[in-house]
Design a protein around this motif. Structure first.
Motif, PDB file in Angstrom:
ATOM      1  N   LEU A 117       0.843  -1.187   0.000  1.00 22.19           N
ATOM      2  CA  LEU A 117       0.000   0.000   0.000  1.00 22.19           C
ATOM      3  C   LEU A 117       0.876   1.234   0.000  1.00 22.19           C
ATOM      4  O   LEU A 117       1.891   1.290   0.704  1.00 22.19           O
ATOM      5  CB  LEU A 117      -0.899   0.035   1.250  1.00 22.19           C
ATOM      6  N   ALA A 118       0.478   2.244  -0.765  1.00 24.69           N
ATOM      7  CA  ALA A 118       1.180   3.516  -0.779  1.00 24.69           C
ATOM      8  C   ALA A 118       0.694   4.376   0.379  1.00 24.69           C
ATOM      9  O   ALA A 118      -0.509   4.388   0.691  1.00 24.69           O
ATOM     10  CB  ALA A 118       0.930   4.240  -2.107  1.00 24.69           C
ATOM     11  N   LEU A 147      -2.714   7.871  -4.552  1.00 23.84           N
ATOM     12  CA  LEU A 147      -3.532   7.613  -3.369  1.00 23.84           C
ATOM     13  C   LEU A 147      -4.963   8.104  -3.563  1.00 23.84           C
ATOM     14  O   LEU A 147      -5.217   9.097  -4.226  1.00 23.84           O
ATOM     15  CB  LEU A 147      -2.898   8.272  -2.145  1.00 23.84           C
ATOM     16  N   ARG A 148      -5.900   7.393  -2.955  1.00 25.34           N
ATOM     17  CA  ARG A 148      -7.320   7.729  -3.072  1.00 25.34           C
ATOM     18  C   ARG A 148      -7.683   8.828  -2.088  1.00 25.34           C
ATOM     19  O   ARG A 148      -7.005   9.021  -1.086  1.00 25.34           O
ATOM     20  CB  ARG A 148      -8.177   6.477  -2.876  1.00 25.34           C
ATOM     21  N   GLU A 149      -8.749   9.530  -2.367  1.00 24.76           N
ATOM     22  CA  GLU A 149      -9.188  10.645  -1.533  1.00 24.76           C
ATOM     23  C   GLU A 149     -10.547  10.396  -0.892  1.00 24.76           C
ATOM     24  O   GLU A 149     -10.911  11.064   0.053  1.00 24.76           O
ATOM     25  CB  GLU A 149      -9.260  11.936  -2.370  1.00 24.76           C
ATOM     26  N   ASP A 193     -14.061  -0.444  -4.294  1.00 29.25           N
ATOM     27  CA  ASP A 193     -12.742   0.090  -4.618  1.00 29.25           C
ATOM     28  C   ASP A 193     -11.685  -0.917  -4.152  1.00 29.25           C
ATOM     29  O   ASP A 193     -11.966  -1.801  -3.340  1.00 29.25           O
ATOM     30  CB  ASP A 193     -12.547   1.431  -3.895  1.00 29.25           C
ATOM     31  N   GLY A 194     -10.470  -0.796  -4.639  1.00 30.89           N
ATOM     32  CA  GLY A 194      -9.392  -1.679  -4.200  1.00 30.89           C
ATOM     33  C   GLY A 194      -9.211  -1.593  -2.696  1.00 30.89           C
ATOM     34  O   GLY A 194      -9.309  -0.514  -2.117  1.00 30.89           O
ATOM     35  N   ILE A 228      -9.212  -0.956   4.531  1.00 28.54           N
ATOM     36  CA  ILE A 228      -8.875  -2.247   5.124  1.00 28.54           C
ATOM     37  C   ILE A 228     -10.181  -2.905   5.534  1.00 28.54           C
ATOM     38  O   ILE A 228     -11.004  -2.305   6.221  1.00 28.54           O
ATOM     39  CB  ILE A 228      -7.972  -2.088   6.355  1.00 28.54           C
ATOM     40  N   GLU A 229     -10.362  -4.134   5.107  1.00 31.13           N
ATOM     41  CA  GLU A 229     -11.530  -4.926   5.489  1.00 31.13           C
ATOM     42  C   GLU A 229     -11.085  -5.989   6.478  1.00 31.13           C
ATOM     43  O   GLU A 229     -10.069  -6.649   6.261  1.00 31.13           O
ATOM     44  CB  GLU A 229     -12.137  -5.604   4.257  1.00 31.13           C
TER      45      GLU A 229
END
Length: 131
Positions: free
Chosen positions: A12-13, A63-65, A72-73, A119-120
């Motif tokens: 993960l970034a 990175l996602r916002e 989503d991933g 995170i799941e």
């Protein structure tokens, strides 16, 4: 033909490695493991037999916002107890989205890390049904 043996790691970034370390090491209490001396900054964690690799990406353009979006991933980690996981997240004051009766076939809890990585935590519907 490829003979798959299992998943080795997920990377993960993150924008700020020290901020990520507080979340993953202190709040989630994942165990840090040795990382080779790459030119880039990162932290590696043991997650059962697999690994989670955090890689500092200061530009942040990958990175996602957004908030939690389960299509989503994301990284999914199997946990022994749905209730114990929820209790720990409450104790750590980590916001989450809980789906105790998910149609996935197991209970789900979603959280965001400081960089909005999803995170799941997956757990058996019934605490006695854990793997």
């Amino acid at each position: 033909m490829i003979t798959f043996m299992g998943l080795h790691h997920v990377s993960l970034a993150v924008r700020n490695l020290e901020k990520a370390r507080v979340f993953y090491s202190e709040r989630l209490q994942l165990k840090e493991i040795q990382r080779p001396p790459f030119d880039s900054k990162g932290i590696w964690y043991a997650v059962g037999e697999q690994q989670l690799h955090l890689l500092e990406h200061p530009g942040g353009d990958t990175l996602r916002e957004r908030g939690i979006d389960t299509i989503d991933g994301h990284l999914s980690v199997w946990v022994k107890s749905y209730q114990e996981t929820k209790d720990w997240l409450d104790q750590q004051e980590i916001p989450y989205e809980a789906r105790p009766d998910s149609i996935a076939g197991f209970a789900q809890i979603y959280v965001l890390d400081p960089d909005r990585n999803i995170i799941e935590f997956g757990a058996p519907y019934h605490e006695t049904d854990h793997l």
